[in-house]
Design a protein around this motif. Structure first.
Motif: not given
Length: 379
Positions: A102-109, A215-219
């Motif tokens: 999910x952090x990878x997705x946050x950085x990409x987005x 970010x919701x997925x990370x939380x």
């Protein structure tokens, strides 16, 4: 119940007419006693069942929350923090999911949002360029019109040939098509630049929404206790894959003040309508032999499972008649310190106030049931 009433009745007759000989027994009196006894027992039983009903299906319930990870993609369990049946507060960590994906997705987005924000000035430049193209095409069109008019005058004076006039006409048509193409390009650029949700460009808004979901997925990769209570039946281990498709463990919530000493008993249809809120009730539990717990009817629930139809493509089946039972919630008095594990079963009786003698006998039977609980032992 019938046997207890007859035994008590026969004991009274034996005591009065045989043991103490208080009244001489004659044939007419014996016939009268033989007729009165069954009639009285029948009257008491009917009165108890209708005006002071009892239920052998009294249970204690407790709220249990099925813990489901709120993540949009399957994740791998990183650590299990909660201990089985250990008290927890609302918000305490139960287990964590590896947030790396999910952090990878946050950085990409985040990069996608930055790129979308940078594209807005580019869209404005594209619109300005397209507008300039329209102006240039209009200038070329005016020149082509002027040239065609001049060539037409020269042709009429027999100064130029037909081929020169045709060439000038083709140049005019090409200039008109160039203007139409430039205007279409300007319209496309304007639509792309002015495509907004509120005051924000749609591409930027879409990228922001996707970033918020990441970010919701990370939380949500940190699963927390939904209420004060404890987690039980913890079978999770680090490395297990979980998703939002199924619950992973049950979480038992502590009872609040309104649910302390709450018992739910089901009654047959006949006497149910005579039960009202506030009626006096008694409950006995096998785990508390010799004790009778008083209480009051809190609510009656005018609904049974047989009265519910579920949406489906099948015709509803016909259940066996006469099997419906209706639930009554009973609040026990002084139950703050009473230990009642969820799933505890017992007997309950409700007293409506009519036919008091039947109510007295029902109370006696409830106490007999409570004392007979001493006779049952588990291996």
């Amino acid at each position: 119940m019938m046997a207890a009433i007859f035994i008590a009745y026969m004991a009274i007759i034996w005591l009065v007419f045989d043991k103490l000989r208080l009244i001489p027994l004659s044939l007419p009196l014996a016939l009268l006693l033989a007729a009165v006894g069954p009639a009285f027992a029948f009257y008491i039983i009917v009165s108890m069942n209708n005006f002071h009903p009892s239920s052998a299906d009294a249970r204690v319930f407790q709220r249990v929350v099925q813990v489901v990870p709120h993540i949009t993609a399957p994740g791998r369990v990183l650590d299990v923090v909660a201990q089985p049946d250990a008290p927890m507060k609302k918000g305490d960590v139960i287990f964590t999911i590896d947030p790396q994906q999910f952090l990878f997705d946050v950085k990409r987005l985040e990069a996608a949002v930055a790129a979308a924000e940078q594209s807005v000035p580019q869209l404005k430049s594209s619109l300005d360029q397209a507008s300039a193209g329209v102006e240039k095409a209009n200038v070329q069109l005016n020149l082509a019109k002027a040239e065609f008019e001049r060539q037409t005058e020269l042709f009429e004076k027999k100064v130029i040939a037909q081929a020169a006039l045709d060439r000038s006409e083709r140049n005019l048509q090409s200039a008109e098509q160039a203007v139409a193409g430039a205007q279409a390009a300007e319209d496309r650029a304007r639509l792309a630049y002015q495509s907004n949700i509120g005051t924000e460009n749609t591409a930027v808004a879409q990228a922001r929404q996707q970033l918020a979901l990441a970010r919701y997925n990370v939380e949500e990769s940190v699963v927390r206790a939904p209420c004060d209570g404890y987690a039980t039946n913890i079978q999770l281990v680090p490395g297990a894959v979980v998703s939002a498709a199924a619950s992973v463990l049950p979480f038992v919530c502590e009872r609040d003040e309104s649910n302390l000493g709450m018992v739910v008993a089901s009654f047959m249809q006949g006497p149910y309508l005579r039960i009202n809120e506030g009626d006096y009730a008694e409950v006995v539990f096998p785990m508390y032999p010799g004790q009778v717990f008083p209480g009051k009817v809190l609510t009656t629930i005018d609904l049974a499972s047989q009265g519910q139809l579920s949406a489906s493509g099948l015709f509803p089946g016909a259940a066996a008649p006469g099997t419906a039972r209706f639930a009554v919630r009973i609040k026990l008095d002084n139950a703050d310190t009473l230990r009642l594990p969820a799933g505890t079963q017992g007997n309950a009786a409700v007293y409506t106030g009519d036919v008091q003698i039947a109510g007295i006998i029902r109370m006696a039977l409830m106490r007999m049931t409570s004392w007979t609980n001493y006779l049952f032992f588990s291996a």
